[in-house]
Design an enzyme around this catalytic site. Structure first.
Site, PDB file in Angstrom:
ATOM      1  N   SER A  60       0.717  -1.318   0.106  1.00  0.00           N
ATOM      2  CA  SER A  60      -0.004  -0.114   0.122  1.00  0.00           C
ATOM      3  C   SER A  60       0.900   1.223   0.112  1.00  0.00           C
ATOM      4  O   SER A  60       2.023   1.351   0.586  1.00  0.00           O
ATOM      5  CB  SER A  60      -0.858   0.159   1.275  1.00  0.00           C
ATOM      6  OG  SER A  60      -1.733   1.139   1.232  1.00  0.00           O
ATOM      7  N   LYS A  76      -3.554   4.463   6.008  1.00  0.00           N
ATOM      8  CA  LYS A  76      -3.930   2.919   5.961  1.00  0.00           C
ATOM      9  C   LYS A  76      -2.492   2.375   6.713  1.00  0.00           C
ATOM     10  O   LYS A  76      -2.712   1.309   7.509  1.00  0.00           O
ATOM     11  CB  LYS A  76      -3.946   2.131   4.432  1.00  0.00           C
ATOM     12  CG  LYS A  76      -4.507   0.852   4.743  1.00  0.00           C
ATOM     13  CD  LYS A  76      -4.509   0.295   3.463  1.00  0.00           C
ATOM     14  CE  LYS A  76      -6.034   0.350   2.742  1.00  0.00           C
ATOM     15  NZ  LYS A  76      -6.271  -0.324   1.577  1.00  0.00           N
ATOM     16  N   ASP A  85      -7.725  -5.603   0.867  1.00  0.00           N
ATOM     17  CA  ASP A  85      -8.651  -4.696  -0.042  1.00  0.00           C
ATOM     18  C   ASP A  85     -10.072  -4.580   0.642  1.00  0.00           C
ATOM     19  O   ASP A  85     -10.313  -5.248   1.483  1.00  0.00           O
ATOM     20  CB  ASP A  85      -9.077  -5.551  -1.269  1.00  0.00           C
ATOM     21  CG  ASP A  85      -9.649  -4.606  -2.365  1.00  0.00           C
ATOM     22  OD1 ASP A  85      -9.554  -3.365  -2.428  1.00  0.00           O
ATOM     23  OD2 ASP A  85     -10.737  -5.092  -3.039  1.00  0.00           O
ATOM     24  N   SER A  86     -10.379  -3.291   0.820  1.00  0.00           N
ATOM     25  CA  SER A  86     -11.268  -3.038   1.810  1.00  0.00           C
ATOM     26  C   SER A  86     -12.450  -2.161   1.092  1.00  0.00           C
ATOM     27  O   SER A  86     -12.097  -1.302   0.316  1.00  0.00           O
ATOM     28  CB  SER A  86     -10.737  -2.703   3.083  1.00  0.00           C
ATOM     29  OG  SER A  86     -10.041  -1.798   2.941  1.00  0.00           O
ATOM     30  N   PHE A  88     -10.752   7.745   7.617  1.00  0.00           N
ATOM     31  CA  PHE A  88     -10.584   8.350   6.060  1.00  0.00           C
ATOM     32  C   PHE A  88     -11.668   7.457   5.391  1.00  0.00           C
ATOM     33  O   PHE A  88     -12.383   6.822   5.931  1.00  0.00           O
ATOM     34  CB  PHE A  88      -9.262   7.806   5.578  1.00  0.00           C
ATOM     35  CG  PHE A  88      -8.655   6.514   5.667  1.00  0.00           C
ATOM     36  CD1 PHE A  88      -8.891   5.597   4.498  1.00  0.00           C
ATOM     37  CD2 PHE A  88      -8.055   6.060   6.712  1.00  0.00           C
ATOM     38  CE1 PHE A  88      -8.307   4.321   4.452  1.00  0.00           C
ATOM     39  CE2 PHE A  88      -7.707   4.622   7.000  1.00  0.00           C
ATOM     40  CZ  PHE A  88      -7.720   4.109   5.700  1.00  0.00           C
ATOM     41  N   GLY A  89     -11.916   7.657   3.873  1.00  0.00           N
ATOM     42  CA  GLY A  89     -12.760   6.884   3.096  1.00  0.00           C
ATOM     43  C   GLY A  89     -14.303   7.103   3.839  1.00  0.00           C
ATOM     44  O   GLY A  89     -14.548   8.498   3.984  1.00  0.00           O
ATOM     45  N   ASP A 148     -15.324   6.714   6.865  1.00  0.00           N
ATOM     46  CA  ASP A 148     -15.436   6.665   8.278  1.00  0.00           C
ATOM     47  C   ASP A 148     -16.492   7.716   8.694  1.00  0.00           C
ATOM     48  O   ASP A 148     -17.276   7.313   9.671  1.00  0.00           O
ATOM     49  CB  ASP A 148     -14.231   6.853   8.675  1.00  0.00           C
ATOM     50  CG  ASP A 148     -13.258   5.759   8.709  1.00  0.00           C
ATOM     51  OD1 ASP A 148     -13.866   4.479   8.539  1.00  0.00           O
ATOM     52  OD2 ASP A 148     -12.046   5.733   9.010  1.00  0.00           O
ATOM     53  N   HIS A 177     -13.093  -3.336  10.656  1.00  0.00           N
ATOM     54  CA  HIS A 177     -12.855  -4.495   9.961  1.00  0.00           C
ATOM     55  C   HIS A 177     -11.553  -5.059   9.652  1.00  0.00           C
ATOM     56  O   HIS A 177     -11.151  -6.070   9.616  1.00  0.00           O
ATOM     57  CB  HIS A 177     -13.653  -4.060   8.462  1.00  0.00           C
ATOM     58  CG  HIS A 177     -13.217  -2.886   7.852  1.00  0.00           C
ATOM     59  ND1 HIS A 177     -13.124  -1.700   8.528  1.00  0.00           N
ATOM     60  CD2 HIS A 177     -12.874  -2.417   6.743  1.00  0.00           C
ATOM     61  CE1 HIS A 177     -12.765  -0.737   7.837  1.00  0.00           C
ATOM     62  NE2 HIS A 177     -12.460  -1.181   6.814  1.00  0.00           N
TER      63      HIS A 177
END
Length: 198
Positions: free
Chosen positions: A8, A13, A70-71, A153-154, A156, A181
């Site tokens: 990554s 992350k 991968d999420s 992030f993302g 969240d 997760h």
């Protein structure tokens, strides 16, 4: 100490993975710490396929044991989407704010009680000898209609974990690592990672 390559370049992350793997006895490095190599696009239909492909590429290019994940978020009212497309949901814009905005627009007419969702993470550990382990962690919850919080992030800021009133972006890093997760998936990998240093 065994070096473990995390496939990554996402700084947030990597920071999260370093915290979760702190007790594994490995030195966690990222893609920016190794010579560049061709990275295949994420074309898998599942989180598991994408995680395995990324980890295999990293091992083949560097000879180091590698972990890739991968999420994404699976929204029930959107038939499990964005899913593997979570990072690219808004198309060419593909920024966190654009992705959030699009998901919120898509569920605008969905009643609150049907805004259930889950964060999903598949994590793969691939070793130079060919051994492979793939695990999956899920974090159920619900969506809120306005982003809240700055820690994360993302997606969240719009995700409230089951049993919580705060969004994932309002949790502390330690709270999130223990129940997220990614945390759930990586904790399943810890025994395999410790075996690397045995």
């Amino acid at each position: 100490m065994t070096r473990l390559l995390v496939a990554s370049r996402n700084a947030k992350k990597l920071e999260e993975l370093r915290r979760i793997l702190a007790g594994a006895g490995v030195e966690v490095i990222g893609l920016d710490d190794v010579p560049p190599f061709p990275e295949a696009p994420e074309t898998g239909a599942t989180f598991e396929e994408n995680a395995l492909a990324k980890a295999r590429d990293a091992v083949a290019a560097t000879g180091l044991p590698a972990v890739a994940d991968d999420s994404g978020i699976a929204v029930d009212a959107l038939n499990g989407m964005p899913g593997v497309l979570s990072a690219r949901w808004a198309g060419s814009a593909k920024s966190d704010p654009a992705n959030l905005k699009l998901v919120l627009e898509q569920v605008a007419d969905v009643p609150d009680e049907r805004l259930t969702a889950a964060f999903v993470c598949a994590a793969a550990l691939v070793q130079p000898g060919g051994e492979e382990v793939v695990v999956r962690g899920e974090w159920p919850g619900t969506l809120v209609r306005e982003p809240r919080g700055t820690n994360g992030f993302g997606y969240d800021p719009i995700f409230v974990p089951e049993g919580e009133t705060r969004t994932s972006a309002e949790l502390s890093s330690a709270e999130k690592d223990a129940i997220s997760h990614r945390g759930r998936a990586l904790h399943q990998l810890l025994p395999h990672l410790r075996a690397l240093t045995a």
